[in-house]
Design an enzyme around this catalytic site. Sequence first.
Site, PDB file in Angstrom:
ATOM      1  N   TYR A 146       0.842  -1.190   0.000  1.00 11.28           N
ATOM      2  CA  TYR A 146       0.000   0.000   0.000  1.00 11.28           C
ATOM      3  C   TYR A 146       0.885   1.251   0.000  1.00 11.28           C
ATOM      4  O   TYR A 146       2.015   1.213   0.461  1.00 11.28           O
ATOM      5  CB  TYR A 146      -1.007   0.007   1.148  1.00 11.28           C
ATOM      6  N   CYS A 147       0.352   2.320  -0.579  1.00 12.28           N
ATOM      7  CA  CYS A 147       1.093   3.574  -0.788  1.00 12.28           C
ATOM      8  C   CYS A 147       2.481   3.295  -1.374  1.00 12.28           C
ATOM      9  O   CYS A 147       3.507   3.663  -0.796  1.00 12.28           O
ATOM     10  CB  CYS A 147       1.231   4.355   0.515  1.00 12.28           C
ATOM     11  N   PRO A 148       2.533   2.614  -2.540  1.00 12.97           N
ATOM     12  CA  PRO A 148       3.834   2.253  -3.119  1.00 12.97           C
ATOM     13  C   PRO A 148       4.588   3.471  -3.635  1.00 12.97           C
ATOM     14  O   PRO A 148       4.004   4.474  -4.035  1.00 12.97           O
ATOM     15  CB  PRO A 148       3.438   1.328  -4.280  1.00 12.97           C
ATOM     16  N   LYS A 159       8.171  -5.116   2.579  1.00 12.94           N
ATOM     17  CA  LYS A 159       8.158  -3.691   2.915  1.00 12.94           C
ATOM     18  C   LYS A 159       7.742  -3.487   4.365  1.00 12.94           C
ATOM     19  O   LYS A 159       6.729  -4.023   4.814  1.00 12.94           O
ATOM     20  CB  LYS A 159       7.191  -2.950   1.984  1.00 12.94           C
TER      21      LYS A 159
END
Length: 280
Positions: A146-148, A159
Site C-alpha cells: 500500500y502507498c507504493p 516492505k
Amino acid sequence: MNTHQIFYGETVRWIDHSSTGLQFNPLQSFALDDTFCISTGEHRSAPVMRAWVHAPTIVLGIQDSRLPHIEEGTAFLQEQGYRVIVRNSGGLAVVLDEGIFNLSLIFKEEKLISINSGYDLMHDLMKRIFPDAPGEIKAYEIEGSYCPGNYDLSINGRKFAGISQRRIRGGTAVQIYVAVTDSGPERAALLQEFYERAVQGRTVKYQWPRIRPEVMASLSEIYEQEIDIKDVLYRLLSAARQHGVLMQSSSLTNEELHRFDYLFQRVSERNQKALAFLEA
C-alpha cells in the site's frame, strides 16, 4: 552542504510525541510539521527531529477520497475501529496505529539539495538505526504494497516502511512510517478490502494499489522477535549520539504556537471538505 551534514554532527531540536501523540488528532501532525518547516525555512529554528505515534487512523490520499464508492470503503474502515482523515499532500492510503513509528526530519531547504537527497537521508538513517537487520535495507518500489513508491524500504523483499517528503516556504520535512509491531499483512489486508469496496470494478482515474498483503511486514515479523516503539526510540537516540548529533528536547515557541493554531484550523477545514460525503 549535503543532507548528511544537516543532522550528523549538529544540534537539532528533539520533539518526542511517541506517547503523547496517541491523544492527538492526527491532523495535528500535519500542522506541526508545517509549522516547523516554516520556522526552519525562515532561519528561526535549528533542524527538527520529531517522533510521533497515533491511535488507529487511516490517512487517505486526496485521490483516494474521490473513489467512486468511497462512502462504502470509509464505512468499512470505521467499522474496524479506524478514524479516517485525508492528507493535504501527495501519496495514497496508509495505516497509523500504536505499532507504527513515525519520524519527521525537518530542515531548511537548500536549492543545491535534490528531492532524492532527502529520501536518501532517511534511508541512510534507517540503516544506521537497524545495523543488525536480517538483510539489507533496500529502497525501491514494492509492487503489491500500500502507498507504493520508489522509496519503499524493505528487507528481503518485504516492505516495512515508506518515506514521503513535503516542502513548504523554504523548509523541508522528510517523513517515514515504520511498521514496528503486530502484523504487516493484516494492515495491508485492511486497505486491500477498503480499495475493493471503494472501487467495485468501476473505472478510476488513477492507478489504485492492487495490494498483496504478503509483501508487507512489521520489523517484529522480519526480525522474528518482538521489537517495540521504545526499542526504536532507543536505537534512534543511540545512533544520533554516535554521529555527534546533540539532541535538545524542545517544544513549540510562542510564535510557533500561534502559527500552529492557524495551520491546524486550515488543515482541519480542508479535511472536512474532503470528507464532506461522510455528512451527506
